[in-house]
Design a protein around this motif. Structure first.
Motif: not given
Length: 610
Positions: A322, A324, A378, A406, A408, A443, A491-495
Protein backbone atom coordinates in the motif's frame (compact mmCIF):
# COMPACT_ATOMS: atom_id res chain seq x y z
CA UNK A 1 49.08 -59.62 -54.54
CA UNK A 2 50.77 -62.81 -53.34
CA UNK A 3 49.67 -64.54 -50.15
CA UNK A 4 53.04 -63.78 -48.55
CA UNK A 5 52.84 -60.05 -49.26
CA UNK A 6 49.24 -59.87 -48.08
CA UNK A 7 50.07 -61.63 -44.82
CA UNK A 8 53.05 -59.35 -44.28
CA UNK A 9 50.96 -56.18 -44.73
CA UNK A 10 48.25 -57.44 -42.39
CA UNK A 11 50.81 -58.27 -39.74
CA UNK A 12 52.65 -54.95 -40.04
CA UNK A 13 52.20 -52.50 -37.09
CA UNK A 14 50.17 -49.32 -37.56
CA UNK A 15 52.28 -46.13 -37.51
CA UNK A 16 51.39 -43.08 -35.45
CA UNK A 17 53.24 -40.09 -34.03
CA UNK A 18 54.13 -40.18 -30.36
CA UNK A 19 54.56 -37.28 -27.96
CA UNK A 20 58.26 -36.97 -28.63
CA UNK A 21 60.41 -33.91 -28.08
CA UNK A 22 62.32 -31.95 -30.72
CA UNK A 23 64.92 -33.99 -32.52
CA UNK A 24 63.34 -37.36 -31.73
CA UNK A 25 62.95 -39.68 -34.71
CA UNK A 26 59.18 -39.86 -35.24
CA UNK A 27 59.57 -43.58 -35.98
CA UNK A 28 60.62 -44.40 -32.40
CA UNK A 29 57.51 -46.37 -31.55
CA UNK A 30 54.73 -48.19 -33.36
CA UNK A 31 51.19 -48.96 -32.24
CA UNK A 32 49.45 -52.04 -33.62
CA UNK A 33 45.81 -52.28 -34.63
CA UNK A 34 44.47 -48.85 -33.50
CA UNK A 35 40.82 -48.81 -32.48
CA UNK A 36 40.36 -45.08 -32.01
CA UNK A 37 37.06 -43.75 -33.25
CA UNK A 38 37.85 -41.57 -36.29
CA UNK A 39 35.44 -38.93 -35.07
CA UNK A 40 37.40 -38.41 -31.85
CA UNK A 41 40.94 -39.32 -32.87
CA UNK A 42 43.58 -36.61 -32.39
CA UNK A 43 44.26 -36.32 -36.10
CA UNK A 44 44.33 -32.83 -37.64
CA UNK A 45 42.10 -32.11 -40.56
CA UNK A 46 43.68 -29.99 -43.26
CA UNK A 47 42.87 -28.88 -46.74
CA UNK A 48 44.92 -26.63 -49.04
CA UNK A 49 43.63 -23.22 -49.94
CA UNK A 50 45.05 -20.05 -51.38
CA UNK A 51 43.54 -17.73 -48.77
CA UNK A 52 43.32 -18.33 -45.01
CA UNK A 53 40.00 -17.96 -43.26
CA UNK A 54 38.87 -18.02 -39.63
CA UNK A 55 35.94 -20.27 -40.51
CA UNK A 56 36.44 -24.03 -40.86
CA UNK A 57 35.89 -24.91 -44.51
CA UNK A 58 36.83 -28.50 -45.39
CA UNK A 59 34.80 -31.38 -44.08
CA UNK A 60 36.84 -34.35 -45.35
CA UNK A 61 40.18 -34.83 -43.54
CA UNK A 62 43.15 -35.43 -45.88
CA UNK A 63 45.37 -38.46 -45.58
CA UNK A 64 48.97 -38.68 -44.38
CA UNK A 65 48.48 -36.34 -41.39
CA UNK A 66 50.15 -36.68 -37.97
CA UNK A 67 48.26 -37.45 -34.81
CA UNK A 68 48.96 -36.88 -31.13
CA UNK A 69 51.40 -39.81 -31.19
CA UNK A 70 54.88 -39.42 -32.83
CA UNK A 71 56.50 -42.46 -34.51
CA UNK A 72 59.75 -44.31 -33.92
CA UNK A 73 62.58 -45.14 -36.26
CA UNK A 74 62.18 -47.61 -39.12
CA UNK A 75 58.49 -48.35 -38.69
CA UNK A 76 56.83 -51.10 -40.63
CA UNK A 77 53.92 -49.70 -42.64
CA UNK A 78 50.52 -51.14 -41.94
CA UNK A 79 48.68 -49.43 -44.80
CA UNK A 80 49.51 -49.47 -48.46
CA UNK A 81 51.71 -46.50 -49.45
CA UNK A 82 50.06 -43.53 -51.10
CA UNK A 83 50.38 -42.88 -54.81
CA UNK A 84 49.30 -44.62 -57.97
CA UNK A 85 49.64 -48.41 -57.55
CA UNK A 86 51.27 -50.58 -60.20
CA UNK A 87 50.07 -54.11 -60.99
CA UNK A 88 50.19 -56.76 -58.24
CA UNK A 89 53.72 -58.21 -58.46
CA UNK A 90 52.60 -61.76 -57.67
CA UNK A 91 50.33 -61.78 -60.71
CA UNK A 92 53.11 -60.80 -63.14
CA UNK A 93 56.33 -62.30 -61.84
CA UNK A 94 57.00 -65.62 -63.74
CA UNK A 95 58.18 -68.62 -61.79
CA UNK A 96 60.72 -69.78 -64.35
CA UNK A 97 63.44 -67.29 -63.37
CA UNK A 98 63.06 -65.18 -66.49
CA UNK A 99 60.80 -62.45 -65.10
CA UNK A 100 61.85 -58.88 -64.11
CA UNK A 101 60.75 -57.13 -60.89
CA UNK A 102 57.13 -55.91 -60.81
CA UNK A 103 56.07 -52.91 -58.65
CA UNK A 104 53.00 -52.70 -56.51
CA UNK A 105 52.07 -49.64 -54.41
CA UNK A 106 54.59 -46.79 -54.21
CA UNK A 107 54.23 -43.79 -51.96
CA UNK A 108 55.11 -41.98 -48.74
CA UNK A 109 55.15 -43.91 -45.51
CA UNK A 110 51.61 -43.34 -44.16
CA UNK A 111 53.04 -42.26 -40.80
CA UNK A 112 56.05 -40.25 -41.89
CA UNK A 113 56.39 -38.43 -45.19
CA UNK A 114 60.18 -38.49 -44.74
CA UNK A 115 60.23 -42.14 -45.83
CA UNK A 116 59.30 -43.74 -49.15
CA UNK A 117 57.82 -47.27 -49.32
CA UNK A 118 57.82 -49.52 -52.38
CA UNK A 119 56.01 -52.85 -52.83
CA UNK A 120 57.92 -55.04 -55.31
CA UNK A 121 58.05 -58.74 -56.25
CA UNK A 122 60.02 -60.86 -58.69
CA UNK A 123 60.82 -64.48 -59.57
CA UNK A 124 63.93 -64.18 -57.43
CA UNK A 125 64.97 -62.19 -54.41
CA UNK A 126 65.07 -58.41 -54.80
CA UNK A 127 68.61 -57.20 -54.16
CA UNK A 128 68.31 -53.44 -54.65
CA UNK A 129 65.60 -50.78 -54.66
CA UNK A 130 66.17 -47.10 -55.44
CA UNK A 131 64.12 -44.04 -56.34
CA UNK A 132 64.56 -40.73 -58.11
CA UNK A 133 62.54 -37.81 -56.69
CA UNK A 134 62.12 -34.76 -58.92
CA UNK A 135 60.65 -31.47 -57.72
CA UNK A 136 57.38 -30.64 -59.43
CA UNK A 137 57.70 -26.90 -58.99
CA UNK A 138 60.45 -24.36 -59.40
CA UNK A 139 62.41 -22.85 -62.27
CA UNK A 140 65.10 -25.59 -62.18
CA UNK A 141 63.59 -28.68 -60.56
CA UNK A 142 66.20 -30.79 -58.78
CA UNK A 143 66.32 -34.59 -58.85
CA UNK A 144 67.53 -36.54 -55.84
CA UNK A 145 68.37 -40.24 -55.94
CA UNK A 146 67.46 -42.21 -52.85
CA UNK A 147 69.11 -45.58 -52.19
CA UNK A 148 69.56 -47.85 -49.20
CA UNK A 149 66.02 -49.25 -49.15
CA UNK A 150 65.52 -52.04 -46.62
CA UNK A 151 62.92 -54.78 -46.47
CA UNK A 152 60.30 -53.98 -43.80
CA UNK A 153 57.64 -56.62 -44.45
CA UNK A 154 57.12 -59.73 -46.58
CA UNK A 155 60.01 -61.64 -48.22
CA UNK A 156 62.89 -60.54 -50.45
CA UNK A 157 61.02 -62.07 -53.35
CA UNK A 158 57.67 -60.44 -52.52
CA UNK A 159 57.73 -57.62 -49.95
CA UNK A 160 57.62 -53.95 -49.02
CA UNK A 161 60.82 -51.89 -49.00
CA UNK A 162 61.39 -48.66 -47.13
CA UNK A 163 63.91 -45.89 -47.83
CA UNK A 164 66.10 -44.26 -45.22
CA UNK A 165 64.92 -40.79 -44.17
CA UNK A 166 65.15 -38.59 -47.25
CA UNK A 167 67.24 -35.91 -45.58
CA UNK A 168 68.92 -35.04 -48.86
CA UNK A 169 65.75 -33.51 -50.31
CA UNK A 170 66.46 -29.83 -51.11
CA UNK A 171 63.15 -28.44 -49.80
CA UNK A 172 59.60 -29.16 -48.86
CA UNK A 173 57.09 -29.64 -51.63
CA UNK A 174 55.70 -32.14 -54.13
CA UNK A 175 57.93 -34.65 -55.88
CA UNK A 176 57.51 -36.94 -58.88
CA UNK A 177 58.80 -40.44 -58.02
CA UNK A 178 60.51 -42.91 -60.36
CA UNK A 179 61.43 -46.27 -58.79
CA UNK A 180 63.89 -48.97 -59.88
CA UNK A 181 64.49 -52.49 -58.62
CA UNK A 182 66.91 -55.34 -59.39
CA UNK A 183 66.65 -59.03 -58.45
CA UNK A 184 69.26 -61.70 -57.83
CA UNK A 185 68.91 -62.92 -61.47
CA UNK A 186 70.18 -59.52 -62.59
CA UNK A 187 66.80 -58.41 -63.92
CA UNK A 188 66.05 -54.65 -63.65
CA UNK A 189 62.77 -52.74 -63.81
CA UNK A 190 62.21 -48.97 -63.75
CA UNK A 191 58.75 -47.46 -63.28
CA UNK A 192 58.75 -43.81 -64.33
CA UNK A 193 56.27 -41.47 -62.63
CA UNK A 194 55.24 -44.22 -60.27
CA UNK A 195 53.61 -41.71 -57.92
CA UNK A 196 53.71 -38.17 -56.54
CA UNK A 197 54.50 -37.52 -52.89
CA UNK A 198 54.17 -34.41 -50.71
CA UNK A 199 56.98 -33.78 -48.25
CA UNK A 200 55.91 -31.01 -45.88
CA UNK A 201 56.05 -30.28 -42.14
CA UNK A 202 53.10 -31.75 -40.25
CA UNK A 203 51.52 -30.50 -37.02
CA UNK A 204 51.54 -32.87 -34.06
CA UNK A 205 49.05 -32.41 -31.21
CA UNK A 206 49.27 -33.45 -27.59
CA UNK A 207 47.08 -33.16 -24.48
CA UNK A 208 44.14 -31.69 -26.37
CA UNK A 209 41.10 -30.85 -24.27
CA UNK A 210 37.79 -29.00 -24.64
CA UNK A 211 35.75 -28.67 -21.47
CA UNK A 212 33.25 -28.70 -19.83
CA UNK A 213 31.22 -31.58 -21.22
CA UNK A 214 28.00 -29.54 -20.95
CA UNK A 215 27.28 -25.78 -20.92
CA UNK A 216 24.84 -24.69 -18.23
CA UNK A 217 24.22 -21.85 -15.78
CA UNK A 218 27.24 -22.87 -13.67
CA UNK A 219 29.49 -23.69 -16.64
CA UNK A 220 29.25 -20.83 -19.10
CA UNK A 221 32.88 -20.73 -20.23
CA UNK A 222 34.68 -23.07 -22.61
CA UNK A 223 38.30 -23.98 -21.83
CA UNK A 224 40.56 -25.25 -24.64
CA UNK A 225 44.09 -26.46 -23.92
CA UNK A 226 46.81 -28.54 -25.50
CA UNK A 227 50.20 -28.37 -27.18
CA UNK A 228 51.12 -28.15 -30.86
CA UNK A 229 54.46 -29.20 -32.34
CA UNK A 230 55.69 -29.27 -35.91
CA UNK A 231 57.25 -32.44 -37.28
CA UNK A 232 59.90 -32.00 -40.02
CA UNK A 233 59.86 -35.09 -42.30
CA UNK A 234 63.22 -34.21 -43.86
CA UNK A 235 65.16 -33.95 -40.59
CA UNK A 236 62.89 -36.08 -38.43
CA UNK A 237 62.90 -33.38 -35.77
CA UNK A 238 59.82 -32.21 -33.82
CA UNK A 239 59.81 -28.64 -32.45
CA UNK A 240 57.20 -26.53 -30.63
CA UNK A 241 54.91 -24.47 -32.87
CA UNK A 242 55.37 -21.16 -31.05
CA UNK A 243 53.63 -17.88 -31.82
CA UNK A 244 51.01 -19.53 -34.00
CA UNK A 245 47.70 -17.66 -34.21
CA UNK A 246 44.80 -19.96 -33.43
CA UNK A 247 41.16 -19.36 -34.24
CA UNK A 248 38.38 -20.46 -31.88
CA UNK A 249 34.81 -20.60 -33.10
CA UNK A 250 32.17 -20.97 -30.38
CA UNK A 251 29.12 -19.12 -31.75
CA UNK A 252 31.50 -16.21 -32.29
CA UNK A 253 35.15 -16.09 -33.37
CA UNK A 254 38.01 -15.60 -30.93
CA UNK A 255 41.78 -15.82 -31.38
CA UNK A 256 44.83 -16.79 -29.33
CA UNK A 257 48.55 -17.38 -29.86
CA UNK A 258 50.56 -20.44 -28.84
CA UNK A 259 53.25 -20.06 -26.19
CA UNK A 260 56.99 -20.69 -26.64
CA UNK A 261 56.52 -24.39 -25.95
CA UNK A 262 53.64 -24.61 -28.41
CA UNK A 263 51.03 -24.83 -25.68
CA UNK A 264 47.73 -22.98 -25.59
CA UNK A 265 45.17 -22.34 -22.88
CA UNK A 266 42.09 -20.48 -24.10
CA UNK A 267 39.00 -19.44 -22.16
CA UNK A 268 35.94 -18.17 -24.04
CA UNK A 269 32.37 -17.41 -22.99
CA UNK A 270 30.15 -18.13 -25.98
CA UNK A 271 27.11 -15.92 -26.39
CA UNK A 272 24.45 -18.42 -27.34
CA UNK A 273 22.93 -17.77 -30.74
CA UNK A 274 19.20 -17.70 -29.99
CA UNK A 275 17.01 -18.14 -26.95
CA UNK A 276 16.49 -21.84 -27.54
CA UNK A 277 20.01 -23.00 -28.31
CA UNK A 278 20.48 -26.69 -27.55
CA UNK A 279 24.17 -27.01 -28.38
CA UNK A 280 27.28 -25.00 -29.19
CA UNK A 281 29.77 -26.28 -31.80
CA UNK A 282 33.34 -25.45 -30.73
CA UNK A 283 36.35 -25.70 -33.05
CA UNK A 284 40.03 -24.74 -32.83
CA UNK A 285 42.02 -24.32 -36.03
CA UNK A 286 44.79 -22.42 -37.77
CA UNK A 287 46.27 -21.91 -41.22
CA UNK A 288 49.77 -23.12 -42.06
CA UNK A 289 51.75 -21.69 -44.96
CA UNK A 290 52.88 -24.07 -47.75
CA UNK A 291 56.12 -23.75 -49.75
CA UNK A 292 54.12 -23.00 -52.92
CA UNK A 293 52.53 -19.90 -51.36
CA UNK A 294 49.20 -21.48 -50.54
CA UNK A 295 47.84 -22.09 -47.07
CA UNK A 296 46.46 -25.23 -45.51
CA UNK A 297 43.63 -25.23 -43.02
CA UNK A 298 44.41 -27.36 -39.94
CA UNK A 299 41.68 -28.40 -37.54
CA UNK A 300 43.28 -28.80 -34.12
CA UNK A 301 40.24 -29.89 -32.14
CA UNK A 302 36.46 -29.73 -32.26
CA UNK A 303 33.53 -30.67 -30.07
CA UNK A 304 29.82 -29.98 -29.85
CA UNK A 305 28.80 -29.02 -26.32
CA UNK A 306 25.16 -29.59 -25.29
CA UNK A 307 23.35 -26.66 -23.65
CA UNK A 308 21.17 -27.39 -20.61
CA UNK A 309 18.74 -24.77 -19.28
CA UNK A 310 17.89 -24.52 -15.59
CA UNK A 311 14.44 -23.49 -14.34
CA UNK A 312 14.33 -20.08 -12.64
CA UNK A 313 11.92 -18.49 -10.19
CA UNK A 314 11.31 -15.08 -8.61
CA UNK A 315 10.32 -14.85 -4.94
CA UNK A 316 9.01 -11.42 -3.94
CA UNK A 317 9.27 -10.12 -0.39
CA UNK A 318 5.63 -8.95 -0.52
CA UNK A 319 2.63 -10.03 -2.58
CA UNK A 320 0.94 -6.65 -2.05
CA UNK A 321 1.89 -3.17 -0.93
CA UNK A 322 0.00 0.00 0.00
CA UNK A 323 1.37 3.39 -0.99
CA UNK A 324 0.17 6.97 -0.83
CA UNK A 325 -0.51 8.76 -4.06
CA UNK A 326 2.68 10.49 -5.12
CA UNK A 327 4.87 7.58 -4.06
CA UNK A 328 6.37 5.12 -6.55
CA UNK A 329 5.70 1.40 -6.70
CA UNK A 330 8.67 -0.71 -5.59
CA UNK A 331 9.30 -4.41 -5.17
CA UNK A 332 12.19 -6.45 -3.84
CA UNK A 333 12.97 -10.13 -3.69
CA UNK A 334 15.34 -12.82 -4.87
CA UNK A 335 15.79 -14.66 -8.17
CA UNK A 336 16.90 -18.30 -8.04
CA UNK A 337 17.63 -21.23 -10.34
CA UNK A 338 17.23 -24.98 -9.88
CA UNK A 339 20.45 -26.98 -10.15
CA UNK A 340 21.07 -30.56 -9.02
CA UNK A 341 17.73 -30.51 -7.23
CA UNK A 342 18.54 -27.39 -5.19
CA UNK A 343 17.31 -23.81 -5.65
CA UNK A 344 20.33 -21.50 -5.68
CA UNK A 345 20.57 -17.68 -5.75
CA UNK A 346 21.14 -16.29 -9.23
CA UNK A 347 23.49 -13.32 -9.40
CA UNK A 348 23.70 -11.09 -12.46
CA UNK A 349 20.24 -11.86 -13.85
CA UNK A 350 18.55 -8.98 -15.71
CA UNK A 351 15.03 -8.20 -14.44
CA UNK A 352 12.23 -5.95 -15.68
CA UNK A 353 9.14 -4.42 -14.11
CA UNK A 354 7.09 -2.92 -16.90
CA UNK A 355 8.86 -1.04 -19.66
CA UNK A 356 10.93 1.38 -17.63
CA UNK A 357 12.13 -0.37 -14.46
CA UNK A 358 15.16 -2.61 -14.95
CA UNK A 359 17.86 -3.97 -12.68
CA UNK A 360 20.31 -6.84 -12.25
CA UNK A 361 20.27 -9.22 -9.31
CA UNK A 362 23.21 -8.89 -6.93
CA UNK A 363 24.74 -10.96 -4.17
CA UNK A 364 22.41 -13.66 -2.98
CA UNK A 365 20.18 -13.06 -6.02
CA UNK A 366 18.69 -9.98 -4.31
CA UNK A 367 17.10 -7.16 -6.30
CA UNK A 368 14.95 -4.06 -5.90
CA UNK A 369 12.85 -2.55 -8.67
CA UNK A 370 11.13 0.85 -8.62
CA UNK A 371 8.81 2.06 -11.34
CA UNK A 372 9.83 5.64 -12.25
CA UNK A 373 6.23 6.71 -12.78
CA UNK A 374 3.67 7.39 -10.08
CA UNK A 375 0.63 5.08 -10.22
CA UNK A 376 -2.70 6.92 -10.22
CA UNK A 377 -4.81 4.00 -9.10
CA UNK A 378 -4.65 0.45 -7.79
CA UNK A 379 -2.73 -1.86 -10.11
CA UNK A 380 -0.98 -5.22 -10.46
CA UNK A 381 2.73 -5.15 -11.31
CA UNK A 382 4.75 -7.97 -12.87
CA UNK A 383 8.43 -8.64 -12.17
CA UNK A 384 10.04 -10.89 -14.78
CA UNK A 385 13.38 -12.05 -16.04
CA UNK A 386 14.39 -9.89 -18.99
CA UNK A 387 13.27 -10.96 -22.44
CA UNK A 388 15.85 -8.76 -24.11
CA UNK A 389 18.06 -11.04 -26.24
CA UNK A 390 21.16 -9.07 -25.22
CA UNK A 391 20.39 -9.10 -21.48
CA UNK A 392 18.55 -12.34 -20.82
CA UNK A 393 20.48 -15.22 -19.26
CA UNK A 394 20.55 -17.89 -22.03
CA UNK A 395 21.00 -20.71 -19.50
CA UNK A 396 17.84 -19.96 -17.49
CA UNK A 397 14.19 -20.42 -18.37
CA UNK A 398 12.01 -17.30 -18.15
CA UNK A 399 10.04 -16.64 -14.96
CA UNK A 400 7.85 -13.94 -13.44
CA UNK A 401 6.03 -12.95 -10.26
CA UNK A 402 3.27 -10.43 -9.53
CA UNK A 403 2.30 -8.12 -6.68
CA UNK A 404 -0.62 -5.77 -6.08
CA UNK A 405 -0.35 -2.06 -5.34
CA UNK A 406 -3.08 -0.34 -3.33
CA UNK A 407 -2.89 3.42 -3.91
CA UNK A 408 -4.28 5.63 -1.13
CA UNK A 409 -5.57 8.54 -3.17
CA UNK A 410 -4.77 12.16 -2.50
CA UNK A 411 -7.78 14.37 -1.88
CA UNK A 412 -8.22 17.84 -3.32
CA UNK A 413 -10.69 20.15 -1.56
CA UNK A 414 -11.69 23.39 -3.21
CA UNK A 415 -12.94 26.10 -0.88
CA UNK A 416 -14.31 27.73 -3.98
CA UNK A 417 -16.73 30.32 -2.66
CA UNK A 418 -17.47 31.59 0.87
CA UNK A 419 -18.32 34.71 2.81
CA UNK A 420 -19.52 35.99 6.16
CA UNK A 421 -22.56 38.26 6.10
CA UNK A 422 -23.50 40.90 8.57
CA UNK A 423 -25.18 38.22 10.60
CA UNK A 424 -21.97 36.17 10.95
CA UNK A 425 -23.31 33.44 8.75
CA UNK A 426 -20.52 31.70 6.88
CA UNK A 427 -21.39 30.50 3.39
CA UNK A 428 -19.35 27.56 2.14
CA UNK A 429 -19.36 26.31 -1.46
CA UNK A 430 -16.92 23.99 -3.21
CA UNK A 431 -16.07 20.46 -4.22
CA UNK A 432 -13.85 17.52 -3.41
CA UNK A 433 -11.98 15.29 -5.90
CA UNK A 434 -9.24 12.66 -5.67
CA UNK A 435 -5.98 11.92 -7.46
CA UNK A 436 -7.44 8.88 -9.25
CA UNK A 437 -9.95 11.15 -10.98
CA UNK A 438 -12.87 9.74 -9.06
CA UNK A 439 -15.18 11.71 -6.77
CA UNK A 440 -15.33 10.51 -3.15
CA UNK A 441 -19.12 10.44 -2.55
CA UNK A 442 -20.71 11.42 0.75
CA UNK A 443 -17.37 12.22 2.31
CA UNK A 444 -17.15 13.91 5.71
CA UNK A 445 -15.43 17.31 5.81
CA UNK A 446 -14.58 19.33 8.92
CA UNK A 447 -14.68 23.13 9.06
CA UNK A 448 -11.69 24.54 10.92
CA UNK A 449 -10.83 28.07 12.06
CA UNK A 450 -7.60 29.79 13.10
CA UNK A 451 -6.93 33.32 14.21
CA UNK A 452 -3.74 33.70 12.20
CA UNK A 453 -4.18 30.96 9.60
CA UNK A 454 -1.06 29.17 10.79
CA UNK A 455 -1.63 27.73 14.23
CA UNK A 456 -4.42 26.94 16.62
CA UNK A 457 -6.75 25.37 14.10
CA UNK A 458 -9.95 24.13 15.74
CA UNK A 459 -12.78 22.14 14.24
CA UNK A 460 -16.11 23.93 14.36
CA UNK A 461 -18.16 21.02 13.01
CA UNK A 462 -18.53 18.74 10.04
CA UNK A 463 -20.76 18.13 7.05
CA UNK A 464 -21.03 15.52 4.28
CA UNK A 465 -20.43 16.18 0.61
CA UNK A 466 -23.02 15.34 -1.98
CA UNK A 467 -22.76 12.24 -4.16
CA UNK A 468 -20.89 14.25 -6.79
CA UNK A 469 -18.39 15.55 -4.20
CA UNK A 470 -19.75 19.09 -4.07
CA UNK A 471 -21.03 21.06 -1.08
CA UNK A 472 -22.98 24.29 -0.62
CA UNK A 473 -24.13 25.31 2.85
CA UNK A 474 -24.34 28.10 5.42
CA UNK A 475 -23.42 28.07 9.06
CA UNK A 476 -23.16 30.50 11.90
CA UNK A 477 -19.69 31.36 13.17
CA UNK A 478 -19.22 32.84 16.59
CA UNK A 479 -16.13 34.78 15.60
CA UNK A 480 -16.59 36.45 12.20
CA UNK A 481 -12.94 37.35 12.02
CA UNK A 482 -10.14 34.94 11.19
CA UNK A 483 -9.21 32.11 8.81
CA UNK A 484 -11.24 29.10 7.75
CA UNK A 485 -10.39 25.89 5.97
CA UNK A 486 -11.86 22.43 5.31
CA UNK A 487 -10.26 19.20 6.48
CA UNK A 488 -10.72 15.56 5.40
CA UNK A 489 -9.66 12.99 7.98
CA UNK A 490 -8.90 10.37 5.33
CA UNK A 491 -9.69 6.67 5.11
CA UNK A 492 -8.27 3.43 3.77
CA UNK A 493 -8.76 4.72 0.22
CA UNK A 494 -8.07 8.44 0.68
CA UNK A 495 -5.30 10.41 2.33
CA UNK A 496 -6.05 13.21 4.80
CA UNK A 497 -6.30 16.57 3.07
CA UNK A 498 -6.89 20.27 3.54
CA UNK A 499 -8.52 22.89 1.39
CA UNK A 500 -7.18 26.33 0.76
CA UNK A 501 -7.82 28.70 3.64
CA UNK A 502 -9.91 31.85 3.53
CA UNK A 503 -9.83 34.97 5.69
CA UNK A 504 -12.81 37.10 6.68
CA UNK A 505 -13.18 40.22 8.87
CA UNK A 506 -16.71 41.58 9.21
CA UNK A 507 -17.24 43.00 5.74
CA UNK A 508 -17.19 40.19 3.20
CA UNK A 509 -15.80 40.50 -0.28
CA UNK A 510 -15.73 38.08 -3.13
CA UNK A 511 -14.43 37.51 -6.64
CA UNK A 512 -17.12 36.16 -8.88
CA UNK A 513 -17.10 34.79 -12.40
CA UNK A 514 -13.41 34.04 -12.29
CA UNK A 515 -12.22 32.19 -15.34
CA UNK A 516 -8.85 31.24 -16.78
CA UNK A 517 -9.08 30.27 -20.41
CA UNK A 518 -9.26 29.06 -22.96
CA UNK A 519 -9.05 25.48 -21.70
CA UNK A 520 -7.24 23.57 -22.93
CA UNK A 521 -4.67 26.02 -24.23
CA UNK A 522 -1.51 25.54 -26.26
CA UNK A 523 1.82 26.10 -24.57
CA UNK A 524 3.15 29.55 -25.28
CA UNK A 525 -0.31 30.95 -26.03
CA UNK A 526 -2.15 33.41 -23.80
CA UNK A 527 -4.22 32.52 -20.76
CA UNK A 528 -6.76 35.21 -20.00
CA UNK A 529 -8.01 35.51 -16.45
CA UNK A 530 -11.20 37.46 -15.83
CA UNK A 531 -13.51 38.08 -12.92
CA UNK A 532 -15.38 40.60 -10.85
CA UNK A 533 -14.49 41.86 -7.40
CA UNK A 534 -17.43 42.54 -5.15
CA UNK A 535 -18.09 43.51 -1.55
CA UNK A 536 -20.97 42.66 0.69
CA UNK A 537 -23.21 45.65 1.22
CA UNK A 538 -25.92 44.63 3.59
CA UNK A 539 -27.26 41.52 1.95
CA UNK A 540 -26.19 42.41 -1.54
CA UNK A 541 -22.97 42.07 -3.41
CA UNK A 542 -21.89 45.24 -5.10
CA UNK A 543 -18.99 46.21 -7.23
CA UNK A 544 -15.82 46.77 -5.32
CA UNK A 545 -13.99 48.93 -7.80
CA UNK A 546 -10.52 50.37 -7.93
CA UNK A 547 -9.15 47.47 -5.85
CA UNK A 548 -6.15 45.33 -6.80
CA UNK A 549 -6.65 41.64 -7.58
CA UNK A 550 -3.68 39.28 -7.56
CA UNK A 551 -3.42 36.36 -9.95
CA UNK A 552 -1.76 33.26 -8.48
CA UNK A 553 -0.76 30.00 -10.10
CA UNK A 554 -0.09 26.55 -8.69
CA UNK A 555 1.74 24.18 -11.06
CA UNK A 556 0.39 20.66 -11.31
CA UNK A 557 1.91 18.42 -8.63
CA UNK A 558 3.27 21.38 -6.61
CA UNK A 559 2.21 22.57 -3.20
CA UNK A 560 3.27 26.17 -3.40
CA UNK A 561 1.59 29.06 -5.21
CA UNK A 562 3.35 31.59 -7.41
CA UNK A 563 2.15 35.16 -7.78
CA UNK A 564 2.15 35.96 -11.49
CA UNK A 565 0.97 39.54 -11.28
CA UNK A 566 -1.90 41.80 -10.28
CA UNK A 567 -4.59 43.84 -11.94
CA UNK A 568 -6.73 46.72 -10.73
CA UNK A 569 -10.45 46.25 -11.04
CA UNK A 570 -12.41 48.95 -12.79
CA UNK A 571 -15.27 50.91 -11.21
CA UNK A 572 -17.58 47.94 -11.78
CA UNK A 573 -15.10 45.60 -10.14
CA UNK A 574 -14.28 43.86 -13.41
CA UNK A 575 -10.70 42.80 -14.05
CA UNK A 576 -8.81 41.10 -16.89
CA UNK A 577 -5.20 39.88 -16.84
CA UNK A 578 -3.28 37.96 -19.47
CA UNK A 579 -0.36 35.59 -19.05
CA UNK A 580 1.68 33.14 -21.12
CA UNK A 581 0.68 29.47 -20.73
CA UNK A 582 3.67 27.43 -19.63
CA UNK A 583 2.42 24.32 -17.82
CA UNK A 584 -0.64 22.59 -16.44
CA UNK A 585 -1.92 24.09 -13.23
CA UNK A 586 -4.55 25.93 -11.27
CA UNK A 587 -5.31 29.64 -11.53
CA UNK A 588 -6.89 31.80 -8.85
CA UNK A 589 -7.70 35.46 -8.29
CA UNK A 590 -7.19 36.86 -4.81
CA UNK A 591 -8.24 40.12 -3.24
CA UNK A 592 -6.20 40.98 -0.16
CA UNK A 593 -8.43 43.24 1.86
CA UNK A 594 -7.50 45.88 4.42
CA UNK A 595 -9.47 47.56 7.15
CA UNK A 596 -12.88 46.07 7.77
CA UNK A 597 -13.08 44.02 4.58
CA UNK A 598 -12.38 40.32 4.41
CA UNK A 599 -10.13 38.67 1.90
CA UNK A 600 -11.67 37.29 -1.27
CA UNK A 601 -10.46 34.34 -3.18
CA UNK A 602 -11.88 33.32 -6.53
CA UNK A 603 -12.86 29.94 -7.86
CA UNK A 604 -9.79 27.78 -8.64
CA UNK A 605 -9.69 27.20 -12.38
CA UNK A 606 -7.48 24.35 -13.66
CA UNK A 607 -6.11 24.85 -17.16
CA UNK A 608 -4.71 22.01 -19.22
CA UNK A 609 -1.70 23.22 -21.23
CA UNK A 610 -0.88 21.14 -24.29
Amino acid sequence: MSAALGAALLAAPTLAYADGGPGQDPAATATANPTTDPASADTPTSAPSGTPSDTPLPSDPPVDEPSDTPTSADPTPSDPPSGEPTPDPSSHAPADGTGAPVFGSVGSDPSDAGFLTVAVSSDSAITEVSADLTELHGAAPATVTVTGFTLVSGTPQDGVWRSPRMSQLPSYGSYDVTVSAQDSDGDNTTSAHATTVDVEPKPVFADRSISPAVLDVEHTHVALSGRISLFDPITGDTSPLAGQTLSVVAEYAYSAVTAADGSYAIDVAPKLNGDNATSVPVSLSFWIANPDGTNTYVLVDSKTLPVVLSPSRIRLDHSSVQIKFGAKASSSGVVEYLYDGTWRPAKGVALDMGYYATTTSGTGGRFTLTDPYIPYDDATFTVETSSDGYLADPYLTASHAQFKVDVVNKTSICFCSSWIDEYSDLHIQGSMTASNGKVPPNHRLYLQQSADGKTGWKSLGWFTTKSDGTFNLDGYVAVPKGYWRLYSAGSSDYQPGYSNSVHFNRTATRITGFNAGPEPVRKGHTVTTTGTLQRLSGTKWVAFGKQRVYILFQAKGKKSWTQLGSVKADSRGHFTARFTAKQDGTWVGVYLASGSYVDAESYHDYVDVR
